[in-house]
Design an enzyme around this catalytic site. Structure first.
Site, PDB file in Angstrom:
ATOM      1  CG  ASN A  30       8.929  14.208   9.308  1.00 14.77           C
ATOM      2  OD1 ASN A  30       8.572  13.373   8.497  1.00 14.77           O
ATOM      3  ND2 ASN A  30      10.199  14.582   9.441  1.00 14.77           N
ATOM      4  N   GLY A  47      11.247  21.234  13.713  1.00 15.21           N
ATOM      5  CA  GLY A  47      12.066  21.508  14.880  1.00 15.21           C
ATOM      6  C   GLY A  47      11.352  21.835  16.168  1.00 15.21           C
ATOM      7  CD  GLU A  77      12.830  14.511   5.226  1.00  9.83           C
ATOM      8  OE1 GLU A  77      12.467  14.469   4.017  1.00  9.83           O
ATOM      9  OE2 GLU A  77      14.000  14.358   5.582  1.00  9.83           O
ATOM     10  CG  HIS A  96      10.524  10.309   8.737  1.00 10.83           C
ATOM     11  ND1 HIS A  96      11.327   9.220   8.549  1.00 10.83           N
ATOM     12  CD2 HIS A  96      11.353  11.381   8.797  1.00 10.83           C
ATOM     13  CE1 HIS A  96      12.591   9.610   8.494  1.00 10.83           C
ATOM     14  NE2 HIS A  96      12.638  10.914   8.656  1.00 10.83           N
ATOM     15  CG  HIS A 159      16.743   9.895   6.839  1.00 11.83           C
ATOM     16  ND1 HIS A 159      16.399  10.774   5.815  1.00 11.83           N
ATOM     17  CD2 HIS A 159      16.105  10.368   7.936  1.00 11.83           C
ATOM     18  CE1 HIS A 159      15.618  11.726   6.300  1.00 11.83           C
ATOM     19  NE2 HIS A 159      15.414  11.493   7.592  1.00 11.83           N
TER      20      HIS A 159
END
Length: 216
Positions: A30, A47, A77, A96, A159
């Site tokens: 993101n 998404g 996020e 990110h 992550h």
């Protein structure tokens, strides 16, 4: 175009660059940026594929988390991005990613050492791993902010990673340099491991990047 339109378009373009650089696959990762002159950030929607994203899909959100403009649901996020902006007035953009080598270091919960000159220049030193928290939570944001102290990048355990810069171009560049440095760190294990730069040399190179690097 007004500032809101400009930032939305810049985020769309950054998403395409991020996808093209292999820093993400599919809809993961993101991007956000502050809207100049307003207490708002613009952030990618949840998404949606970067190659079909349109400027109007980018959501405008107040620093308290309230959606101010846009029909899409913002990235999961959002709390992570908001925590960084609220804690760091110097940060204007956050990217990110889930890139392979940086995420490998994050999955191993190992920091990326400050052993490469461009890394320490643009990040400020090694890339720390924050404490684990579930994605999309305020706790992850708080943990990331703590590990970002004095730095412009952080690994999110199991992550991915976050790059935070003075603009979208710098934030994306940070992610690219961190990914390259993670790869170098992993490859260096085959020849005995990396040798970290001294704190004095790191500080000198960081100062050079902040005050003398580029066309000023």
């Amino acid at each position: 175009m007004n500032n809101r339109s400009i930032i939305r378009e810049q985020i769309r373009e950054t998403g395409l660059k991020m996808l093209g650089s292999g820093l993400v696959v599919g809809t993961w990762g993101n991007i956000s940026a502050r809207v100049p002159g307003e207490d708002l950030i613009a952030i990618t929607p949840s998404g949606m594929n970067y190659d079909v994203l349109q400027p109007e899909d980018i959501v405008l959100v107040a620093l308290n988390g309230e959606v101010k403009e846009g029909e899409r649901k913002p990235s999961i996020e959002l709390p992570l991005h908001l925590a960084i902006y609220c804690a760091r007035k110097d940060i204007q953009a956050v990217v990110h990613t889930h890139s392979a080598y940086a995420t490998a270091m994050a999955a191993a919960r190992k920091p990326i050492p400050g052993a490469v000159e461009d890394l320490v220049q643009i990040v400020g030193g090694d890339v720390r791993v924050c404490e684990y928290a579930l994605p999309g939570t305020a706790q992850l944001g708080a943990n990331a902010v703590k590990a970002l102290e004095g730095r412009n990048a952080v690994l999110l355990p199991n992550h991915g990673m976050v790059g935070a810069g003075t603009n979208l171009d710098e934030a994306l560049k940070i992610c690219q340099v961190v990914e390259k440095s993670a790869k170098i760190t992993i490859l260096a294990q085959a020849v005995g491991g990396v040798v970290e730069l001294s704190q004095e040399d790191t500080a000198a190179m960081r100062d050079f990047y902040l005050h003398k690097y580029g066309q000023r």
